[in-house]
Scaffold this motif. Structure first.
Motif, mmCIF file in Angstrom:
data_model
loop_
_atom_site.group_PDB
_atom_site.id
_atom_site.type_symbol
_atom_site.label_atom_id
_atom_site.label_comp_id
_atom_site.label_asym_id
_atom_site.label_seq_id
_atom_site.Cartn_x
_atom_site.Cartn_y
_atom_site.Cartn_z
ATOM 1 N N GLU A 1 0.846 -1.199 0.000
ATOM 2 C CA GLU A 1 0.000 0.000 0.000
ATOM 3 C C GLU A 1 0.878 1.244 0.000
ATOM 4 N N GLU A 2 0.554 2.156 -0.880
ATOM 5 C CA GLU A 2 1.243 3.452 -0.861
ATOM 6 C C GLU A 2 0.627 4.322 0.223
ATOM 7 N N GLY A 3 1.500 5.021 0.971
ATOM 8 C CA GLY A 3 1.003 5.876 2.044
ATOM 9 C C GLY A 3 1.294 7.341 1.799
ATOM 10 N N ASP A 4 1.596 8.052 2.862
ATOM 11 C CA ASP A 4 1.780 9.504 2.775
ATOM 12 C C ASP A 4 3.046 9.877 1.999
ATOM 13 N N LEU A 5 2.997 11.041 1.419
ATOM 14 C CA LEU A 5 4.163 11.609 0.734
ATOM 15 C C LEU A 5 4.439 12.987 1.325
ATOM 16 N N ARG A 6 5.704 13.224 1.680
ATOM 17 C CA ARG A 6 6.083 14.539 2.213
ATOM 18 C C ARG A 6 7.236 15.097 1.368
ATOM 19 N N ILE A 7 7.130 16.364 1.029
ATOM 20 C CA ILE A 7 8.152 17.022 0.217
ATOM 21 C C ILE A 7 8.808 18.109 1.062
ATOM 22 N N ALA A 8 10.116 18.228 0.950
ATOM 23 C CA ALA A 8 10.821 19.261 1.711
ATOM 24 C C ALA A 8 11.913 19.895 0.854
ATOM 25 N N VAL A 9 12.165 21.162 1.096
ATOM 26 C CA VAL A 9 13.239 21.894 0.431
ATOM 27 C C VAL A 9 14.261 22.278 1.491
ATOM 28 N N ALA A 10 15.530 22.026 1.224
ATOM 29 C CA ALA A 10 16.579 22.415 2.175
ATOM 30 C C ALA A 10 16.582 23.932 2.299
ATOM 31 N N ALA B 1 11.904 13.942 -0.942
ATOM 32 C CA ALA B 1 10.560 13.393 -0.842
ATOM 33 C C ALA B 1 10.643 12.169 0.047
ATOM 34 N N ALA B 2 9.734 12.052 0.985
ATOM 35 C CA ALA B 2 9.661 10.862 1.834
ATOM 36 C C ALA B 2 8.302 10.224 1.606
ATOM 37 N N CYS B 3 8.321 8.977 1.172
ATOM 38 C CA CYS B 3 7.080 8.287 0.827
ATOM 39 C C CYS B 3 6.966 7.013 1.676
ATOM 40 N N ASP B 4 5.824 6.837 2.301
ATOM 41 C CA ASP B 4 5.605 5.672 3.154
ATOM 42 C C ASP B 4 4.919 4.556 2.372
ATOM 43 N N PHE B 5 5.312 3.343 2.691
ATOM 44 C CA PHE B 5 4.664 2.168 2.110
ATOM 45 C C PHE B 5 4.374 1.169 3.226
ATOM 46 N N ALA B 6 3.292 0.432 3.070
ATOM 47 C CA ALA B 6 2.980 -0.667 3.992
ATOM 48 C C ALA B 6 3.028 -1.968 3.208
ATOM 49 N N PHE B 7 3.892 -2.874 3.660
ATOM 50 C CA PHE B 7 4.043 -4.182 3.011
ATOM 51 C C PHE B 7 3.305 -5.220 3.856
ATOM 52 N N HIS B 8 2.393 -5.939 3.252
ATOM 53 C CA HIS B 8 1.650 -6.977 3.951
ATOM 54 C C HIS B 8 2.164 -8.341 3.509
ATOM 55 N N PHE B 9 2.533 -9.143 4.487
ATOM 56 C CA PHE B 9 2.989 -10.503 4.171
ATOM 57 C C PHE B 9 2.700 -11.405 5.365
ATOM 58 N N SER B 10 2.773 -12.680 5.145
ATOM 59 C CA SER B 10 2.544 -13.603 6.246
ATOM 60 C C SER B 10 3.582 -14.719 6.206
ATOM 61 N N THR B 11 3.817 -15.293 7.359
ATOM 62 C CA THR B 11 4.766 -16.409 7.457
ATOM 63 C C THR B 11 4.116 -17.527 8.280
ATOM 64 N N ARG B 12 4.779 -18.666 8.276
ATOM 65 C CA ARG B 12 4.321 -19.732 9.157
ATOM 66 C C ARG B 12 4.429 -19.256 10.607
ATOM 67 N N ARG B 13 3.468 -19.625 11.427
ATOM 68 C CA ARG B 13 3.474 -19.179 12.821
ATOM 69 C C ARG B 13 4.721 -19.710 13.528
ATOM 70 N N GLY B 14 5.433 -18.800 14.157
ATOM 71 C CA GLY B 14 6.610 -19.201 14.925
ATOM 72 C C GLY B 14 7.869 -19.339 14.085
ATOM 73 N N ASP B 15 7.766 -19.155 12.783
ATOM 74 C CA ASP B 15 8.967 -19.246 11.929
ATOM 75 C C ASP B 15 8.903 -18.186 10.831
ATOM 76 N N PRO B 16 9.458 -16.999 11.087
ATOM 77 C CA PRO B 16 9.391 -15.901 10.103
ATOM 78 C C PRO B 16 10.186 -16.148 8.836
ATOM 79 N N SER B 17 10.827 -17.298 8.715
ATOM 80 C CA SER B 17 11.603 -17.565 7.503
ATOM 81 C C SER B 17 10.873 -18.497 6.546
ATOM 82 N N VAL B 18 9.681 -18.934 6.901
ATOM 83 C CA VAL B 18 8.943 -19.861 6.039
ATOM 84 C C VAL B 18 7.610 -19.254 5.673
ATOM 85 N N ILE B 19 7.290 -19.268 4.408
ATOM 86 C CA ILE B 19 5.995 -18.715 4.010
ATOM 87 C C ILE B 19 4.921 -19.801 4.062
#
Lengths: 142, 104
Positions: free
Chosen positions: A105-114, A124-142
Protein backbone atom coordinates in the motif's frame (compact mmCIF):
# COMPACT_ATOMS: atom_id res chain seq x y z
CA UNK A 1 17.11 -19.81 6.49
CA UNK A 2 16.39 -16.34 5.24
CA UNK A 3 13.73 -14.32 6.97
CA UNK A 4 10.82 -13.56 4.69
CA UNK A 5 11.23 -9.87 5.45
CA UNK A 6 14.81 -10.06 4.19
CA UNK A 7 13.64 -11.69 0.96
CA UNK A 8 11.24 -8.79 0.54
CA UNK A 9 13.96 -6.27 1.34
CA UNK A 10 16.30 -7.79 -1.24
CA UNK A 11 13.57 -7.28 -3.82
CA UNK A 12 13.02 -3.72 -2.57
CA UNK A 13 16.75 -3.05 -3.00
CA UNK A 14 16.75 -4.32 -6.55
CA UNK A 15 13.57 -2.49 -7.51
CA UNK A 16 14.61 0.90 -6.12
CA UNK A 17 18.18 0.70 -7.45
CA UNK A 18 16.76 0.06 -10.92
CA UNK A 19 14.69 3.26 -11.04
CA UNK A 20 15.93 5.16 -14.10
CA UNK A 21 18.20 8.07 -13.21
CA UNK A 22 19.06 7.01 -9.66
CA UNK A 23 22.76 7.68 -9.02
CA UNK A 24 22.91 5.98 -5.63
CA UNK A 25 20.57 3.71 -3.71
CA UNK A 26 21.16 2.70 -0.10
CA UNK A 27 19.18 0.68 2.43
CA UNK A 28 19.10 1.95 6.03
CA UNK A 29 21.57 4.75 5.29
CA UNK A 30 23.20 6.36 8.32
CA UNK A 31 24.46 9.43 6.47
CA UNK A 32 23.27 11.89 3.86
CA UNK A 33 23.66 10.94 0.21
CA UNK A 34 26.70 12.30 -1.61
CA UNK A 35 25.60 11.48 -5.15
CA UNK A 36 22.35 12.76 -6.56
CA UNK A 37 19.65 11.80 -7.37
CA UNK A 38 19.69 9.43 -4.41
CA UNK A 39 17.17 7.00 -3.00
CA UNK A 40 17.31 5.66 0.54
CA UNK A 41 14.97 3.09 2.04
CA UNK A 42 14.37 2.74 5.75
CA UNK A 43 12.82 -0.14 7.66
CA UNK A 44 10.09 1.15 9.93
CA UNK A 45 9.62 -2.21 11.63
CA UNK A 46 6.45 -4.23 11.56
CA UNK A 47 3.30 -5.06 13.47
CA UNK A 48 1.35 -8.28 13.65
CA UNK A 49 -2.01 -7.66 12.04
CA UNK A 50 -3.46 -11.14 12.30
CA UNK A 51 -2.69 -14.39 14.06
CA UNK A 52 -4.19 -17.61 12.78
CA UNK A 53 -3.69 -21.20 13.86
CA UNK A 54 -0.73 -21.77 11.58
CA UNK A 55 0.16 -18.35 10.22
CA UNK A 56 1.14 -14.91 11.35
CA UNK A 57 0.33 -11.93 9.18
CA UNK A 58 2.42 -8.75 9.30
CA UNK A 59 2.38 -5.18 8.12
CA UNK A 60 5.92 -3.90 7.57
CA UNK A 61 6.45 -0.14 7.22
CA UNK A 62 8.93 0.98 4.59
CA UNK A 63 9.91 4.61 4.13
CA UNK A 64 11.54 5.68 0.89
CA UNK A 65 13.45 8.95 0.81
CA UNK A 66 14.38 10.55 -2.47
CA UNK A 67 16.94 13.35 -2.73
CA UNK A 68 17.53 15.61 -5.70
CA UNK A 69 20.13 18.35 -5.90
CA UNK A 70 20.13 20.70 -8.85
CA UNK A 71 19.78 24.43 -9.46
CA UNK A 72 16.32 25.85 -9.88
CA UNK A 73 13.26 24.89 -7.89
CA UNK A 74 11.09 23.75 -10.79
CA UNK A 75 13.69 21.50 -12.41
CA UNK A 76 14.59 19.83 -9.12
CA UNK A 77 10.92 19.39 -8.21
CA UNK A 78 10.12 17.85 -11.58
CA UNK A 79 12.97 15.38 -11.14
CA UNK A 80 11.73 14.56 -7.65
CA UNK A 81 8.21 13.86 -8.92
CA UNK A 82 9.61 11.62 -11.62
CA UNK A 83 11.59 9.57 -9.08
CA UNK A 84 8.62 9.40 -6.72
CA UNK A 85 6.55 7.96 -9.53
CA UNK A 86 9.33 5.47 -10.27
CA UNK A 87 9.49 4.39 -6.63
CA UNK A 88 5.76 3.75 -6.39
CA UNK A 89 5.74 1.79 -9.63
CA UNK A 90 8.76 -0.24 -8.52
CA UNK A 91 7.44 -1.17 -5.09
CA UNK A 92 3.76 -1.73 -5.86
CA UNK A 93 4.98 -3.72 -8.86
CA UNK A 94 6.51 -6.28 -6.50
CA UNK A 95 3.02 -7.60 -5.75
CA UNK A 96 2.46 -10.71 -7.79
CA UNK A 97 6.17 -11.07 -8.48
CA UNK A 98 7.23 -12.01 -4.96
CA UNK A 99 5.19 -14.96 -3.65
CA UNK A 100 5.94 -13.80 -0.10
CA UNK A 101 4.23 -10.48 -0.63
CA UNK A 102 0.47 -10.14 -0.36
CA UNK A 103 -0.01 -6.41 -0.80
CA UNK A 104 1.89 -3.12 -0.97
CA UNK A 105 0.00 0.00 0.00
CA UNK A 106 1.24 3.45 -0.86
CA UNK A 107 1.00 5.88 2.04
CA UNK A 108 1.78 9.50 2.77
CA UNK A 109 4.16 11.61 0.73
CA UNK A 110 6.08 14.54 2.21
CA UNK A 111 8.15 17.02 0.22
CA UNK A 112 10.82 19.26 1.71
CA UNK A 113 13.24 21.89 0.43
CA UNK A 114 16.58 22.41 2.18
CA UNK A 115 16.17 25.94 3.59
CA UNK A 116 18.84 28.52 2.77
CA UNK A 117 21.22 25.84 1.49
CA UNK A 118 23.91 26.76 -1.02
CA UNK A 119 22.89 23.83 -3.22
CA UNK A 120 19.20 23.48 -4.10
CA UNK A 121 18.29 20.16 -2.50
CA UNK A 122 14.80 18.70 -2.37
CA UNK A 123 13.64 15.57 -0.60
CA UNK A 124 10.56 13.39 -0.84
CA UNK A 125 9.66 10.86 1.83
CA UNK A 126 7.08 8.29 0.83
CA UNK A 127 5.61 5.67 3.15
CA UNK A 128 4.66 2.17 2.11
CA UNK A 129 2.98 -0.67 3.99
CA UNK A 130 4.04 -4.18 3.01
CA UNK A 131 1.65 -6.98 3.95
CA UNK A 132 2.99 -10.50 4.17
CA UNK A 133 2.54 -13.60 6.25
CA UNK A 134 4.77 -16.41 7.46
CA UNK A 135 4.32 -19.73 9.16
CA UNK A 136 3.47 -19.18 12.82
CA UNK A 137 6.61 -19.20 14.92
CA UNK A 138 8.97 -19.25 11.93
CA UNK A 139 9.39 -15.90 10.10
CA UNK A 140 11.60 -17.57 7.50
CA UNK A 141 8.94 -19.86 6.04
CA UNK A 142 5.99 -18.71 4.01
CA UNK B 1 30.67 59.72 16.74
CA UNK B 2 27.30 57.97 16.61
CA UNK B 3 27.03 54.26 17.31
CA UNK B 4 25.96 53.59 13.73
CA UNK B 5 28.94 55.46 12.39
CA UNK B 6 31.27 53.50 14.69
CA UNK B 7 29.89 50.21 13.40
CA UNK B 8 30.23 51.49 9.86
CA UNK B 9 33.89 52.11 10.61
CA UNK B 10 34.18 48.58 11.99
CA UNK B 11 32.51 47.25 8.85
CA UNK B 12 35.03 49.06 6.69
CA UNK B 13 37.88 47.51 8.67
CA UNK B 14 36.35 44.04 8.34
CA UNK B 15 36.15 44.56 4.60
CA UNK B 16 39.71 45.80 4.42
CA UNK B 17 40.83 42.60 6.14
CA UNK B 18 38.58 39.92 4.64
CA UNK B 19 36.94 41.08 1.41
CA UNK B 20 37.79 39.64 -1.99
CA UNK B 21 37.00 41.11 -5.39
CA UNK B 22 33.97 39.55 -7.09
CA UNK B 23 31.82 40.39 -10.08
CA UNK B 24 28.25 41.43 -9.32
CA UNK B 25 25.68 40.86 -12.07
CA UNK B 26 22.29 42.26 -11.07
CA UNK B 27 19.10 41.05 -12.72
CA UNK B 28 18.66 44.61 -13.95
CA UNK B 29 21.16 47.42 -13.96
CA UNK B 30 24.88 47.75 -14.51
CA UNK B 31 27.42 45.08 -13.61
CA UNK B 32 29.74 45.97 -10.71
CA UNK B 33 33.22 44.63 -11.35
CA UNK B 34 35.12 44.44 -9.14
CA UNK B 35 32.99 44.50 -6.01
CA UNK B 36 34.50 43.85 -2.60
CA UNK B 37 32.59 41.15 -0.72
CA UNK B 38 33.17 38.91 2.30
CA UNK B 39 32.30 35.23 2.03
CA UNK B 40 30.87 33.26 4.93
CA UNK B 41 29.56 29.77 5.39
CA UNK B 42 27.86 27.88 8.19
CA UNK B 43 25.55 24.93 8.71
CA UNK B 44 22.21 25.31 6.98
CA UNK B 45 19.02 24.70 8.97
CA UNK B 46 18.34 21.02 9.56
CA UNK B 47 16.92 19.05 6.68
CA UNK B 48 15.64 15.56 5.85
CA UNK B 49 18.08 12.70 5.95
CA UNK B 50 20.38 11.29 8.60
CA UNK B 51 23.18 13.82 8.20
CA UNK B 52 23.61 17.56 8.29
CA UNK B 53 25.45 18.13 5.04
CA UNK B 54 23.59 21.15 3.73
CA UNK B 55 25.57 24.40 3.98
CA UNK B 56 24.44 28.00 4.16
CA UNK B 57 26.69 30.32 2.19
CA UNK B 58 26.48 34.08 2.06
CA UNK B 59 28.29 37.11 0.72
CA UNK B 60 28.36 40.35 2.67
CA UNK B 61 28.60 43.55 0.67
CA UNK B 62 28.65 47.21 1.68
CA UNK B 63 25.32 48.95 1.28
CA UNK B 64 27.18 51.87 -0.24
CA UNK B 65 28.45 49.57 -3.03
CA UNK B 66 25.22 47.67 -3.78
CA UNK B 67 22.23 49.87 -3.14
CA UNK B 68 19.35 47.58 -4.08
CA UNK B 69 20.17 43.85 -4.28
CA UNK B 70 17.51 41.55 -5.70
CA UNK B 71 16.92 37.82 -5.49
CA UNK B 72 18.39 36.31 -8.62
CA UNK B 73 21.36 38.69 -8.77
CA UNK B 74 24.53 36.73 -9.51
CA UNK B 75 27.87 36.97 -7.74
CA UNK B 76 30.80 35.51 -9.65
CA UNK B 77 33.82 34.52 -7.59
CA UNK B 78 36.61 32.20 -8.71
CA UNK B 79 34.48 31.09 -11.67
CA UNK B 80 31.63 30.00 -9.39
CA UNK B 81 28.30 31.63 -10.12
CA UNK B 82 26.21 32.21 -6.99
CA UNK B 83 22.59 33.34 -7.23
CA UNK B 84 21.12 35.43 -4.43
CA UNK B 85 18.26 33.53 -2.73
CA UNK B 86 17.75 35.56 0.44
CA UNK B 87 18.56 39.15 1.41
CA UNK B 88 19.16 40.38 4.95
CA UNK B 89 19.72 44.05 5.70
CA UNK B 90 22.27 44.78 8.43
CA UNK B 91 21.92 48.34 9.65
CA UNK B 92 24.57 47.86 12.33
CA UNK B 93 27.47 47.51 9.92
CA UNK B 94 25.78 49.06 6.85
CA UNK B 95 25.93 45.80 4.91
CA UNK B 96 23.73 43.38 3.01
CA UNK B 97 24.04 39.71 3.82
CA UNK B 98 23.17 37.87 0.62
CA UNK B 99 22.44 34.16 1.02
CA UNK B 100 23.38 32.38 -2.20
CA UNK B 101 23.16 29.09 -4.00
CA UNK B 102 25.30 27.66 -6.77
CA UNK B 103 23.60 28.12 -10.12
CA UNK B 104 25.25 25.28 -12.04
Amino acid sequence: MTAVRETIWAAVDAALAAIPGVAKYERCASGDPADFPAVQAHDGGQVVTEGEAGRTRYRMDVSVEIFVQSPGGAAAHAALNELYSGAVTALVGLVGVLPELEEVEEGDLRIAVAPLADRRRLAAACDFAFHFSTRRGDPSVI
Amino acid sequence: MSLGAQFDTAGAEIFAAFAVPVRYEPVTGPVIDPLLAVFGQEAAPTFDGPGATTRHSHWRVRRSAVTNPKRGDVIVASAVRWAVIDITRHDDVAEWELAVEVTT
